[in-house]
Scaffold this active site. Structure first.
Site, PDB file in Angstrom:
ATOM      1  N   ASP A 162     -52.986  20.745 -28.334  1.00 28.13           N
ATOM      2  CA  ASP A 162     -54.384  20.685 -29.044  1.00 28.13           C
ATOM      3  C   ASP A 162     -54.435  19.220 -28.909  1.00 28.13           C
ATOM      4  OD1 ASP A 162     -56.987  21.225 -30.041  1.00 28.13           O
ATOM      5  OD2 ASP A 162     -55.924  20.791 -31.973  1.00 28.13           O
ATOM      6  N   ASP A 171     -58.000  17.354 -31.092  1.00 30.63           N
ATOM      7  CA  ASP A 171     -57.912  16.794 -31.904  1.00 30.63           C
ATOM      8  C   ASP A 171     -57.418  17.504 -33.225  1.00 30.63           C
ATOM      9  OD1 ASP A 171     -60.333  15.444 -30.674  1.00 30.63           O
ATOM     10  OD2 ASP A 171     -60.849  17.138 -29.919  1.00 30.63           O
TER      11      ASP A 171
END
Length: 215
Positions: A26, A28
């Site tokens: 991922d 953020d």
């Protein structure tokens, strides 16, 4: 809302050995600090230890593929072109600081539905982007890992047939649990993630007939 059949183009390196395991990561709150809807390269800050860990995991044989929800595009807060510039800056900094090349970057630009659930095949916790990456990059999902800071990331990994790590640093606030959303492990820093993956034996050589499986 109709399901979208359009998925972003994959930037893939051609040198990766077929049927390698991947670390799906991922963006953020996991790879970089979470600055909501940010596309300004000047505000891009990597999480401590991320670059050096990715360099060692790449050397150990993992493909590195970033999987990210970017509903700011669907909300009209920024354009795909603006995100592409941010991606270029992210890639350049990883390359210059730690010699890391990402094998792929895939994003979902769509909004969730009114209940907050995916209204497309690509928005996490759906597994569409992981499955697309596995097909195009020839990745072995059964030996791959998804790491992210929310249980949506965990669920997406499990739906794709991977094992899933929760980067447990405050990104998850709802804690809506189910078997698919139970992480295989929790880590709080990138050094823990590296030690865990390498303690699992690292990427063992796959058989010539290995291929992506969705579990």
């Amino acid at each position: 809302m109709a399901l979208s059949a359009r998925l972003p183009a994959l930037r893939a390196r051609q040198s990766r050995r077929p049927w390698a395991p991947a670390l799906f990561l991922d963006k953020d709150g996991t790879l970089v600090e979470d600055v909501p809807y940010n596309v300004d390269p000047a505000r891009l800050r990597f999480m401590p230890g991320a670059g050096s860990t990715l360099a060692r995991l790449s050397s150990a044989g993992f493909a590195l593929v970033m999987i990210t929800n970017q509903s700011g595009i669907g909300r009209g807060l920024f354009t795909r072109a603006a995100f592409d510039l941010l991606e270029q800056a992210l890639r350049q900094r990883l390359r210059e600081s730690d010699g890391v090349e990402l094998d792929g970057v895939l994003l979902c630009p769509h909004l969730p539905d009114d209940a907050g659930a995916p209204a497309c095949h690509c928005r996490k916790p759906a597994a569409g982007l992981l499955l697309q990456a596995a097909t195009q990059l020839k990745l072995d999902l059964t030996r791959s890992w998804m790491v992210g800071d929310t249980l949506d990331d965990v669920e997406a990994g499990h739906r794709a047939g991977c094992r899933s790590l929760l980067f447990d640093c405050g990104g998850e606030t709802v804690w809506r649990m189910s078997p698919l959303r139970e992480p295989d492990h929790r880590v709080r820093q990138w050094s823990e993630l590296e030690a865990l993956l390498l303690a699992q034996g690292g990427p063992l050589q796959a058989s010539p007939s290995a291929g992506p499986r969705s579990g």
